[in-house]
Design a protein around this motif. Structure first.
Motif, PDB file in Angstrom:
ATOM      1  N   LEU A 147      27.835  14.533   4.154  1.00 21.01           N
ATOM      2  CA  LEU A 147      29.221  14.951   3.939  1.00 21.01           C
ATOM      3  C   LEU A 147      29.907  14.994   5.300  1.00 21.01           C
ATOM      4  O   LEU A 147      29.694  15.901   6.095  1.00 21.01           O
ATOM      5  N   GLY A 148      30.700  13.971   5.583  1.00 18.14           N
ATOM      6  CA  GLY A 148      31.346  13.844   6.889  1.00 18.14           C
ATOM      7  C   GLY A 148      30.619  12.832   7.750  1.00 18.14           C
ATOM      8  O   GLY A 148      29.561  13.128   8.299  1.00 18.14           O
ATOM      9  N   LEU A 149      31.176  11.629   7.863  1.00 19.24           N
ATOM     10  CA  LEU A 149      30.503  10.561   8.607  1.00 19.24           C
ATOM     11  C   LEU A 149      31.190  10.336   9.953  1.00 19.24           C
ATOM     12  O   LEU A 149      31.545   9.218  10.321  1.00 19.24           O
ATOM     13  N   GLY A 150      31.359  11.439  10.680  1.00 22.22           N
ATOM     14  CA  GLY A 150      31.872  11.349  12.041  1.00 22.22           C
ATOM     15  C   GLY A 150      30.744  11.069  13.010  1.00 22.22           C
ATOM     16  O   GLY A 150      29.723  10.483  12.646  1.00 22.22           O
ATOM     17  N   ARG A 151      30.904  11.514  14.244  1.00 16.88           N
ATOM     18  CA  ARG A 151      29.910  11.223  15.279  1.00 16.88           C
ATOM     19  C   ARG A 151      28.511  11.701  14.898  1.00 16.88           C
ATOM     20  O   ARG A 151      27.551  10.924  14.905  1.00 16.88           O
ATOM     21  N   CYS A 165      15.099   6.391   4.081  1.00 20.13           N
ATOM     22  CA  CYS A 165      15.902   7.025   3.034  1.00 20.13           C
ATOM     23  C   CYS A 165      16.957   6.061   2.496  1.00 20.13           C
ATOM     24  O   CYS A 165      17.392   5.132   3.180  1.00 20.13           O
ATOM     25  N   GLU A 166      17.383   6.325   1.278  1.00 27.96           N
ATOM     26  CA  GLU A 166      18.559   5.676   0.713  1.00 27.96           C
ATOM     27  C   GLU A 166      19.745   6.565   1.076  1.00 27.96           C
ATOM     28  O   GLU A 166      19.729   7.762   0.785  1.00 27.96           O
ATOM     29  N   ILE A 167      20.774   6.007   1.708  1.00 27.49           N
ATOM     30  CA  ILE A 167      21.807   6.837   2.332  1.00 27.49           C
ATOM     31  C   ILE A 167      23.169   6.575   1.701  1.00 27.49           C
ATOM     32  O   ILE A 167      23.557   5.429   1.462  1.00 27.49           O
ATOM     33  N   ALA A 168      23.900   7.667   1.472  1.00 18.95           N
ATOM     34  CA  ALA A 168      25.286   7.573   1.005  1.00 18.95           C
ATOM     35  C   ALA A 168      26.073   8.704   1.652  1.00 18.95           C
ATOM     36  O   ALA A 168      25.501   9.693   2.122  1.00 18.95           O
ATOM     37  N   ALA A 169      27.388   8.550   1.677  1.00 17.65           N
ATOM     38  CA  ALA A 169      28.216   9.559   2.337  1.00 17.65           C
ATOM     39  C   ALA A 169      29.583   9.639   1.681  1.00 17.65           C
ATOM     40  O   ALA A 169      29.996   8.745   0.938  1.00 17.65           O
ATOM     41  N   PHE A 170      30.260  10.736   1.997  1.00 17.89           N
ATOM     42  CA  PHE A 170      31.663  10.897   1.608  1.00 17.89           C
ATOM     43  C   PHE A 170      32.441  11.364   2.819  1.00 17.89           C
ATOM     44  O   PHE A 170      32.058  12.321   3.492  1.00 17.89           O
ATOM     45  N   ASP A 171      33.522  10.655   3.117  1.00 17.22           N
ATOM     46  CA  ASP A 171      34.419  11.045   4.201  1.00 17.22           C
ATOM     47  C   ASP A 171      35.795  10.458   3.900  1.00 17.22           C
ATOM     48  O   ASP A 171      36.007   9.260   4.053  1.00 17.22           O
ATOM     49  N   PRO A 172      36.736  11.290   3.458  1.00 22.90           N
ATOM     50  CA  PRO A 172      38.043  10.774   3.039  1.00 22.90           C
ATOM     51  C   PRO A 172      38.946  10.349   4.190  1.00 22.90           C
ATOM     52  O   PRO A 172      40.003   9.756   3.958  1.00 22.90           O
ATOM     53  N   TYR A 173      38.542  10.641   5.424  1.00 23.23           N
ATOM     54  CA  TYR A 173      39.415  10.378   6.565  1.00 23.23           C
ATOM     55  C   TYR A 173      39.133   9.049   7.259  1.00 23.23           C
ATOM     56  O   TYR A 173      39.847   8.674   8.184  1.00 23.23           O
ATOM     57  N   LEU A 174      38.104   8.352   6.823  1.00 21.21           N
ATOM     58  CA  LEU A 174      37.748   7.090   7.471  1.00 21.21           C
ATOM     59  C   LEU A 174      38.392   5.913   6.749  1.00 21.21           C
ATOM     60  O   LEU A 174      38.132   5.684   5.570  1.00 21.21           O
ATOM     61  N   GLU A 175      39.209   5.175   7.465  1.00 21.47           N
ATOM     62  CA  GLU A 175      39.795   3.969   6.887  1.00 21.47           C
ATOM     63  C   GLU A 175      38.802   2.814   6.933  1.00 21.47           C
ATOM     64  O   GLU A 175      38.711   2.017   6.001  1.00 21.47           O
ATOM     65  N   THR A 176      38.067   2.723   8.043  1.00 27.56           N
ATOM     66  CA  THR A 176      37.044   1.697   8.195  1.00 27.56           C
ATOM     67  C   THR A 176      35.673   2.349   8.110  1.00 27.56           C
ATOM     68  O   THR A 176      35.377   3.273   8.874  1.00 27.56           O
ATOM     69  N   TRP A 177      34.854   1.882   7.190  1.00 28.99           N
ATOM     70  CA  TRP A 177      33.526   2.480   7.018  1.00 28.99           C
ATOM     71  C   TRP A 177      32.615   2.006   8.142  1.00 28.99           C
ATOM     72  O   TRP A 177      32.443   0.804   8.351  1.00 28.99           O
ATOM     73  N   ALA A 188      33.452  13.866  -3.146  1.00 25.08           N
ATOM     74  CA  ALA A 188      32.319  14.707  -2.756  1.00 25.08           C
ATOM     75  C   ALA A 188      31.458  15.044  -3.969  1.00 25.08           C
ATOM     76  O   ALA A 188      30.227  15.144  -3.867  1.00 25.08           O
ATOM     77  N   ALA A 189      32.092  15.227  -5.117  1.00 28.07           N
ATOM     78  CA  ALA A 189      31.352  15.571  -6.336  1.00 28.07           C
ATOM     79  C   ALA A 189      30.355  14.475  -6.701  1.00 28.07           C
ATOM     80  O   ALA A 189      29.218  14.758  -7.113  1.00 28.07           O
ATOM     81  N   GLU A 190      30.768  13.210  -6.551  1.00 30.85           N
ATOM     82  CA  GLU A 190      29.861  12.096  -6.839  1.00 30.85           C
ATOM     83  C   GLU A 190      28.663  12.114  -5.902  1.00 30.85           C
ATOM     84  O   GLU A 190      27.521  11.882  -6.322  1.00 30.85           O
ATOM     85  N   SER A 199      23.300  16.650   3.953  1.00 25.44           N
ATOM     86  CA  SER A 199      23.512  17.068   5.335  1.00 25.44           C
ATOM     87  C   SER A 199      25.021  17.150   5.571  1.00 25.44           C
ATOM     88  O   SER A 199      25.741  16.164   5.376  1.00 25.44           O
ATOM     89  N   ILE A 200      25.499  18.325   5.975  1.00 23.32           N
ATOM     90  CA  ILE A 200      26.943  18.573   6.077  1.00 23.32           C
ATOM     91  C   ILE A 200      27.375  18.528   7.540  1.00 23.32           C
ATOM     92  O   ILE A 200      26.846  19.268   8.373  1.00 23.32           O
TER      93      ILE A 200
END
Length: 205
Positions: A147-151, A165-177, A188-190, A199-200
């Motif tokens: 939750l939060g794919l910043g630095r 691991c199989e990895i997924a994330a949610f970050d609404p502020y990133l225009e480019t993944w 975030a619910a998904e 990991s938050i």
């Protein structure tokens, strides 16, 4: 005034001493209010709360410096009202990208939890040796949510990838993944419904 002196760099202290009179001590919250009366620059970390009360006790204060990215320990509005400049590491992207400390600590805590290292250690210290009580869990193949794919989130993602691991994330502020190895959820619910481990890495404020 260096108000949290323990572990403060001697090199940094010497550099600061060339600019003016420098005092250092490990103050309690109560002691700080007493000793800031003549302070123009206050250097802190996270152990002290720099509130409006502290600022009122320091009429000469012009700068608050904190070698942190977070500012929860500083009353920013009170500083603004008093024309006190707050200097932190927030926004120092290029420099911070080279520092993996938080991500490494995150991973150490995660391994300790999954492998029950902390409770197993306490058990052995007390003279026990019951291995069956402390069976751990593998990381490989787990669904790892961030939750939060910043630095820090990106650094943790690299560790999760290395551990299989199989990895997924949610970050609404990133225009480019930033990482094609990380699946992007739209809510975030998904992410919460999908992951085994979360990991938050989002700011408190």
């Amino acid at each position: 005034l260096i108000a949290e002196a323990e572990g403060f760099s001697r090199t940094a202290y010497q550099l600061l001493s060339k600019l003016g009179d420098v005092s250092e001590m490990n103050f309690s919250q109560e002691e700080l209010t007493i000793h800031v009366a003549n302070c123009e620059i206050l250097i802190v970390r996270l152990g002290l709360n720099i509130s409006s009360t502290v600022m009122d006790a320091a009429p000469k204060l012009r700068y608050i410096a904190s070698a942190t990215t977070g500012t929860d320990h500083i009353d920013l509005e009170a500083a603004r009202q008093r024309n006190i400049k707050v200097v932190t590491l927030k926004g120092e992207t290029a420099f911070l990208e080279s520092i993996p400390s938080t991500a490494e600590h995150t991973w150490a805590l995660l391994l300790a939890l999954l492998r029950k290292i902390h409770v197993a250690y306490s058990h052995v210290v007390r003279g026990g040796w019951n291995r069956q009580r402390f069976r751990g869990n593998n990381l490989a193949g787990r669904k790892f949510g961030i939750l939060g794919l910043g630095r820090v989130g990106r650094q943790v993602a690299q560790y999760a990838l290395a551990f299989g691991c199989e990895i997924a994330a949610f970050d609404p502020y990133l225009e480019t993944w930033p990482n094609q190895n990380v699946f992007r959820f739209e809510t975030a619910a998904e992410l919460l419904r999908w992951c085994d481990i979360l990991s938050i890495h989002i700011p408190y404020d």
